[in-house]
Design a protein around this motif. Sequence first.
Motif, mmCIF file in Angstrom:
data_model
loop_
_atom_site.group_PDB
_atom_site.id
_atom_site.type_symbol
_atom_site.label_atom_id
_atom_site.label_comp_id
_atom_site.label_asym_id
_atom_site.label_seq_id
_atom_site.Cartn_x
_atom_site.Cartn_y
_atom_site.Cartn_z
ATOM 1 N N TYR A 87 0.570 -1.283 0.000
ATOM 2 C CA TYR A 87 -0.088 0.392 -0.145
ATOM 3 C C TYR A 87 0.660 1.506 0.102
ATOM 4 O O TYR A 87 0.436 2.175 -0.452
ATOM 5 N N SER A 94 -0.445 7.749 0.366
ATOM 6 C CA SER A 94 -0.439 6.619 1.749
ATOM 7 C C SER A 94 0.939 6.401 2.007
ATOM 8 O O SER A 94 1.026 5.088 2.894
ATOM 9 N N VAL A 97 0.611 9.084 5.291
ATOM 10 C CA VAL A 97 -0.918 8.007 6.284
ATOM 11 C C VAL A 97 -0.613 6.734 6.538
ATOM 12 O O VAL A 97 -0.800 6.417 8.283
ATOM 13 N N ILE A 98 -0.202 5.778 6.095
ATOM 14 C CA ILE A 98 0.009 5.029 6.138
ATOM 15 C C ILE A 98 0.738 4.540 7.496
ATOM 16 O O ILE A 98 0.704 3.971 8.636
ATOM 17 N N LEU A 101 -0.234 6.415 10.821
ATOM 18 C CA LEU A 101 -0.927 5.293 11.568
ATOM 19 C C LEU A 101 -0.727 4.448 12.111
ATOM 20 O O LEU A 101 -0.797 4.316 13.408
ATOM 21 N N GLY A 165 -8.434 3.791 11.819
ATOM 22 C CA GLY A 165 -8.575 4.275 10.506
ATOM 23 C C GLY A 165 -7.563 4.057 9.662
ATOM 24 O O GLY A 165 -8.571 3.681 8.502
ATOM 25 N N LEU A 166 -6.643 2.106 10.347
ATOM 26 C CA LEU A 166 -5.516 1.871 9.315
ATOM 27 C C LEU A 166 -5.880 1.197 9.105
ATOM 28 O O LEU A 166 -6.486 1.180 7.418
ATOM 29 N N LYS A 168 -9.892 0.566 8.042
ATOM 30 C CA LYS A 168 -10.540 1.955 7.189
ATOM 31 C C LYS A 168 -9.638 2.091 5.989
ATOM 32 O O LYS A 168 -10.223 1.922 4.701
ATOM 33 N N TYR A 169 -8.568 3.086 5.748
ATOM 34 C CA TYR A 169 -8.061 3.438 5.289
ATOM 35 C C TYR A 169 -7.844 2.282 3.720
ATOM 36 O O TYR A 169 -6.567 2.349 2.626
ATOM 37 N N PHE A 172 -10.522 0.962 1.864
ATOM 38 C CA PHE A 172 -10.675 2.028 1.528
ATOM 39 C C PHE A 172 -9.749 1.565 -0.254
ATOM 40 O O PHE A 172 -10.172 1.906 -1.582
ATOM 41 N N LEU A 173 -9.028 1.919 0.173
ATOM 42 C CA LEU A 173 -7.472 1.473 -1.020
ATOM 43 C C LEU A 173 -7.662 0.340 -2.086
ATOM 44 O O LEU A 173 -7.774 0.182 -3.216
#
Length: 189
Positions: A87, A94, A97-98, A101, A165-166, A168-169, A172-173
Amino acid sequence: MISSYGRDYLEKLNKYLEKLPDEERLDAVMEIESHIAEGIANGQPERVILARLGDPRKLARAYRSEHMNGLKGVKSIKELFTIIGFYCTTGLLSVMVIPVLATVAYGFGFCAILIGIAGVLRTLGVPWINMMIAPGMEVPREFSMVFALVVGAIIGGIAYFSWVGLKKYLAFLSERYKQALPGNQSLNG
């Protein structure tokens, strides 16, 4: 039944799926082989079927994405880092964010545990553990456990929501990635 052109497609797909576990790789190739054979049996030209499936490299990415969807089936740290690495290569956002998180989720989770242990130890009289509310304002030893529980709960809550959150992200990806691949509808139908 399947021509050499179709076999070549399946070999390429197999090659691009080499990072999947053997059983899942073979299942994916057999599923596509069955899809091609079924289409041919129903009178569709093999080249049309393969064109609908799209580039075998992109199809393999869809299978890998499905394999790595979310973190439900993570069995080891190596597999977790493999998923995160996949990811992180999907885009600049990404890459930021990844790791943030994941670091907050695991770091704060670990800290919440340590705060609880420190509260127990300080309550039992360990002298080298200090707990401060503010500079110059030390927590009385008899309130160490309560203070540790409150601060640990706040830090643990941040860790938990970062983890959610991680997940869900990443989900989503995965969903966005699968939707963008050509031939996706022919696999689901």
